[in-house]
Motif scaffolding. Sequence first.
Motif, PDB file in Angstrom:
ATOM      1  N   SER A  99       0.829  -1.216   0.000  1.00  0.00           N
ATOM      2  CA  SER A  99       0.000   0.000   0.000  1.00  0.00           C
ATOM      3  C   SER A  99       0.854   1.252   0.000  1.00  0.00           C
ATOM      4  O   SER A  99       0.419   2.307  -0.462  1.00  0.00           O
ATOM      5  CB  SER A  99      -0.917   0.007   1.214  1.00  0.00           C
ATOM      6  OG  SER A  99      -0.155   0.042   2.415  1.00  0.00           O
ATOM      7  N   GLY A 100       2.080   1.152   0.509  1.00  0.00           N
ATOM      8  CA  GLY A 100       2.944   2.324   0.557  1.00  0.00           C
ATOM      9  C   GLY A 100       4.265   2.018   1.226  1.00  0.00           C
ATOM     10  O   GLY A 100       4.543   0.875   1.617  1.00  0.00           O
ATOM     11  N   CYS A 101       5.096   3.039   1.353  1.00  0.00           N
ATOM     12  CA  CYS A 101       6.372   2.870   2.043  1.00  0.00           C
ATOM     13  C   CYS A 101       6.830   4.208   2.598  1.00  0.00           C
ATOM     14  O   CYS A 101       6.363   5.274   2.183  1.00  0.00           O
ATOM     15  CB  CYS A 101       7.430   2.264   1.120  1.00  0.00           C
ATOM     16  SG  CYS A 101       8.076   3.402  -0.135  1.00  0.00           S
ATOM     17  N   ILE A 102       7.742   4.125   3.562  1.00  0.00           N
ATOM     18  CA  ILE A 102       8.370   5.314   4.119  1.00  0.00           C
ATOM     19  C   ILE A 102       9.878   5.159   3.970  1.00  0.00           C
ATOM     20  O   ILE A 102      10.420   4.055   4.110  1.00  0.00           O
ATOM     21  CB  ILE A 102       7.964   5.539   5.589  1.00  0.00           C
ATOM     22  CG1 ILE A 102       8.504   6.887   6.101  1.00  0.00           C
ATOM     23  CG2 ILE A 102       8.402   4.384   6.480  1.00  0.00           C
ATOM     24  CD1 ILE A 102       7.894   7.331   7.423  1.00  0.00           C
ATOM     25  N   VAL A 103      10.532   6.261   3.653  1.00  0.00           N
ATOM     26  CA  VAL A 103      11.975   6.252   3.414  1.00  0.00           C
ATOM     27  C   VAL A 103      12.641   7.224   4.371  1.00  0.00           C
ATOM     28  O   VAL A 103      12.270   8.404   4.436  1.00  0.00           O
ATOM     29  CB  VAL A 103      12.306   6.653   1.958  1.00  0.00           C
ATOM     30  CG1 VAL A 103      13.811   6.605   1.723  1.00  0.00           C
ATOM     31  CG2 VAL A 103      11.568   5.762   0.969  1.00  0.00           C
ATOM     32  N   ILE A 134       7.417   9.639   1.780  1.00  0.00           N
ATOM     33  CA  ILE A 134       6.337   8.646   1.808  1.00  0.00           C
ATOM     34  C   ILE A 134       5.843   8.434   0.393  1.00  0.00           C
ATOM     35  O   ILE A 134       5.637   9.395  -0.353  1.00  0.00           O
ATOM     36  CB  ILE A 134       5.173   9.111   2.708  1.00  0.00           C
ATOM     37  CG1 ILE A 134       5.585   9.076   4.183  1.00  0.00           C
ATOM     38  CG2 ILE A 134       3.926   8.250   2.484  1.00  0.00           C
ATOM     39  CD1 ILE A 134       4.537   9.670   5.122  1.00  0.00           C
ATOM     40  N   ILE A 135       5.670   7.177   0.016  1.00  0.00           N
ATOM     41  CA  ILE A 135       5.096   6.822  -1.277  1.00  0.00           C
ATOM     42  C   ILE A 135       3.830   6.003  -1.009  1.00  0.00           C
ATOM     43  O   ILE A 135       3.848   5.105  -0.163  1.00  0.00           O
ATOM     44  CB  ILE A 135       6.082   6.007  -2.132  1.00  0.00           C
ATOM     45  CG1 ILE A 135       7.363   6.818  -2.379  1.00  0.00           C
ATOM     46  CG2 ILE A 135       5.456   5.598  -3.460  1.00  0.00           C
ATOM     47  CD1 ILE A 135       8.458   6.031  -3.073  1.00  0.00           C
ATOM     48  N   TYR A 136       2.734   6.324  -1.693  1.00  0.00           N
ATOM     49  CA  TYR A 136       1.479   5.594  -1.468  1.00  0.00           C
ATOM     50  C   TYR A 136       0.967   5.013  -2.777  1.00  0.00           C
ATOM     51  O   TYR A 136       1.187   5.547  -3.861  1.00  0.00           O
ATOM     52  CB  TYR A 136       0.418   6.498  -0.834  1.00  0.00           C
ATOM     53  CG  TYR A 136      -0.020   7.665  -1.687  1.00  0.00           C
ATOM     54  CD1 TYR A 136      -1.136   7.575  -2.524  1.00  0.00           C
ATOM     55  CD2 TYR A 136       0.681   8.872  -1.664  1.00  0.00           C
ATOM     56  CE1 TYR A 136      -1.535   8.640  -3.307  1.00  0.00           C
ATOM     57  CE2 TYR A 136       0.291   9.955  -2.446  1.00  0.00           C
ATOM     58  CZ  TYR A 136      -0.823   9.824  -3.255  1.00  0.00           C
ATOM     59  OH  TYR A 136      -1.216  10.887  -4.035  1.00  0.00           O
ATOM     60  N   ALA A 137       0.265   3.880  -2.671  1.00  0.00           N
ATOM     61  CA  ALA A 137      -0.238   3.172  -3.834  1.00  0.00           C
ATOM     62  C   ALA A 137      -1.458   3.860  -4.414  1.00  0.00           C
ATOM     63  O   ALA A 137      -2.234   4.497  -3.702  1.00  0.00           O
ATOM     64  CB  ALA A 137      -0.585   1.735  -3.457  1.00  0.00           C
ATOM     65  N   ALA A 177      16.718  -2.516   9.404  1.00  0.00           N
ATOM     66  CA  ALA A 177      16.676  -3.298   8.163  1.00  0.00           C
ATOM     67  C   ALA A 177      17.017  -2.465   6.937  1.00  0.00           C
ATOM     68  O   ALA A 177      17.078  -2.997   5.830  1.00  0.00           O
ATOM     69  CB  ALA A 177      15.294  -3.916   7.993  1.00  0.00           C
ATOM     70  N   GLY A 178      17.211  -1.174   7.110  1.00  0.00           N
ATOM     71  CA  GLY A 178      17.533  -0.319   5.975  1.00  0.00           C
ATOM     72  C   GLY A 178      16.650   0.905   5.936  1.00  0.00           C
ATOM     73  O   GLY A 178      15.691   1.024   6.710  1.00  0.00           O
ATOM     74  N   PRO A 179      16.927   1.839   5.033  1.00  0.00           N
ATOM     75  CA  PRO A 179      16.211   3.118   5.008  1.00  0.00           C
ATOM     76  C   PRO A 179      14.798   3.065   4.428  1.00  0.00           C
ATOM     77  O   PRO A 179      14.028   4.003   4.597  1.00  0.00           O
ATOM     78  CB  PRO A 179      17.105   3.999   4.136  1.00  0.00           C
ATOM     79  CG  PRO A 179      17.794   3.035   3.226  1.00  0.00           C
ATOM     80  CD  PRO A 179      18.013   1.794   4.039  1.00  0.00           C
ATOM     81  N   VAL A 180      14.446   1.966   3.724  1.00  0.00           N
ATOM     82  CA  VAL A 180      13.138   1.878   3.068  1.00  0.00           C
ATOM     83  C   VAL A 180      12.302   0.800   3.746  1.00  0.00           C
ATOM     84  O   VAL A 180      12.758  -0.330   3.943  1.00  0.00           O
ATOM     85  CB  VAL A 180      13.279   1.551   1.566  1.00  0.00           C
ATOM     86  CG1 VAL A 180      11.901   1.495   0.911  1.00  0.00           C
ATOM     87  CG2 VAL A 180      14.169   2.573   0.877  1.00  0.00           C
ATOM     88  N   HIS A 181      11.075   1.167   4.103  1.00  0.00           N
ATOM     89  CA  HIS A 181      10.169   0.218   4.759  1.00  0.00           C
ATOM     90  C   HIS A 181       8.852   0.163   4.005  1.00  0.00           C
ATOM     91  O   HIS A 181       8.182   1.182   3.827  1.00  0.00           O
ATOM     92  CB  HIS A 181       9.911   0.650   6.209  1.00  0.00           C
ATOM     93  CG  HIS A 181       8.902  -0.208   6.914  1.00  0.00           C
ATOM     94  ND1 HIS A 181       9.195  -1.466   7.380  1.00  0.00           N
ATOM     95  CD2 HIS A 181       7.588   0.016   7.212  1.00  0.00           C
ATOM     96  CE1 HIS A 181       8.119  -1.982   7.951  1.00  0.00           C
ATOM     97  NE2 HIS A 181       7.123  -1.107   7.858  1.00  0.00           N
ATOM     98  N   PHE A 182       8.464  -1.039   3.543  1.00  0.00           N
ATOM     99  CA  PHE A 182       7.215  -1.223   2.810  1.00  0.00           C
ATOM    100  C   PHE A 182       6.109  -1.681   3.761  1.00  0.00           C
ATOM    101  O   PHE A 182       6.361  -2.444   4.688  1.00  0.00           O
ATOM    102  CB  PHE A 182       7.394  -2.261   1.694  1.00  0.00           C
ATOM    103  CG  PHE A 182       8.326  -1.802   0.608  1.00  0.00           C
ATOM    104  CD1 PHE A 182       7.853  -1.021  -0.440  1.00  0.00           C
ATOM    105  CD2 PHE A 182       9.672  -2.139   0.641  1.00  0.00           C
ATOM    106  CE1 PHE A 182       8.710  -0.596  -1.446  1.00  0.00           C
ATOM    107  CE2 PHE A 182      10.538  -1.711  -0.354  1.00  0.00           C
ATOM    108  CZ  PHE A 182      10.055  -0.934  -1.402  1.00  0.00           C
ATOM    109  N   SER A 183       4.892  -1.212   3.502  1.00  0.00           N
ATOM    110  CA  SER A 183       3.754  -1.525   4.369  1.00  0.00           C
ATOM    111  C   SER A 183       2.566  -2.008   3.554  1.00  0.00           C
ATOM    112  O   SER A 183       2.444  -1.730   2.362  1.00  0.00           O
ATOM    113  CB  SER A 183       3.317  -0.281   5.159  1.00  0.00           C
ATOM    114  OG  SER A 183       4.337   0.196   5.983  1.00  0.00           O
ATOM    115  N   ARG A 184       1.669  -2.710   4.263  1.00  0.00           N
ATOM    116  CA  ARG A 184       0.335  -3.018   3.744  1.00  0.00           C
ATOM    117  C   ARG A 184      -0.648  -2.520   4.793  1.00  0.00           C
ATOM    118  O   ARG A 184      -1.056  -3.251   5.687  1.00  0.00           O
ATOM    119  CB  ARG A 184       0.157  -4.522   3.500  1.00  0.00           C
ATOM    120  CG  ARG A 184       0.972  -5.061   2.340  1.00  0.00           C
ATOM    121  CD  ARG A 184       0.626  -6.509   2.074  1.00  0.00           C
ATOM    122  NE  ARG A 184      -0.775  -6.649   1.654  1.00  0.00           N
ATOM    123  CZ  ARG A 184      -1.494  -7.763   1.871  1.00  0.00           C
ATOM    124  NH1 ARG A 184      -0.973  -8.784   2.513  1.00  0.00           N
ATOM    125  NH2 ARG A 184      -2.736  -7.820   1.453  1.00  0.00           N
ATOM    126  N   ALA A 185      -0.991  -1.255   4.700  1.00  0.00           N
ATOM    127  CA  ALA A 185      -1.874  -0.637   5.683  1.00  0.00           C
ATOM    128  C   ALA A 185      -3.288  -1.183   5.544  1.00  0.00           C
ATOM    129  O   ALA A 185      -3.682  -1.672   4.496  1.00  0.00           O
ATOM    130  CB  ALA A 185      -1.886   0.882   5.493  1.00  0.00           C
TER     131      ALA A 185
END
Length: 291
Positions: A51-55, A63-66, A98-106
Amino acid sequence: MSKFRLLMARQCGEKIAADRGFTTFPVDPFVIAAKEDILVEAKDPDRKGMSGCIVFNDDGVGIIYATDIRSEGFRRFTVAHELGHYFLEGHPEEILKAGPVHFSRAGFVQGSSSIEIEADHFASGLLMPTRLTREALYKAPIGLTGVQHLATAAEASLTAAAIRTAECAPYPVAIIVSEREQVSYGFMSEGFKKLGRLRFLRKGDGLPHTGTRDFNAVADNIRLGRSVCSQSTLAEWFGGSAGTILDEEVIGLGSYGYTLTVLSSEALADDPDEDENEEQDLIRSWTPKFR
């Protein structure tokens, strides 16, 4: 995952909304991100999955959103979820392991990750603070219509509004999100829990043979956002009294791919003045007492 931690995450979201000047609906997560100098961008709709990610990087936070799910409410919830990772204590540090980019499924569909569940509850508190949510519910009918009224007022997704209805409603109501013949998750209001010794439905449980299961058997019902209303009993869903009749209102969630069921009844309505403040009781029980 303790109820206390989820409560604190939700209240953190409410505080951020109030501190940023949002005292009425709707609360705009894009404005809050801009005030924090967080860059927010839309993802190409052809890219599906998360659904999105935060960097987090040296240049700042992004923030990137789907956009593949055609629901503005879901997109707003996704941005609010990622803001949870930014504002909640310990989240940036946990993510950066785990690194600078985190992916989510909100959207309350995560597995067992505690920070994802916390971020969902932060988002629900940010977009639908308790006071505003209760005011909206008091003015609306019981059931799916009330959920839709809240979703419209808060410019929130229907599922997020349904969950906040279960958390804040002054009357018995339960909501179930399902896919095909299985439960994805469910929430009960405090008033609903008091209807008896009930079996709580968990992810992967089979749906009972009621209107929801019949509705899910037709794929177009979900895809086209159709809705139906029927009746079932407390016993069929939760093993409670067979004599307790429930209105079973079902609606397909379109490209999201799930079905929302709202279980309620005008005959079970509580007096709002008798509603207990569970949140204050929970906070009080966790507050250290010194001699």
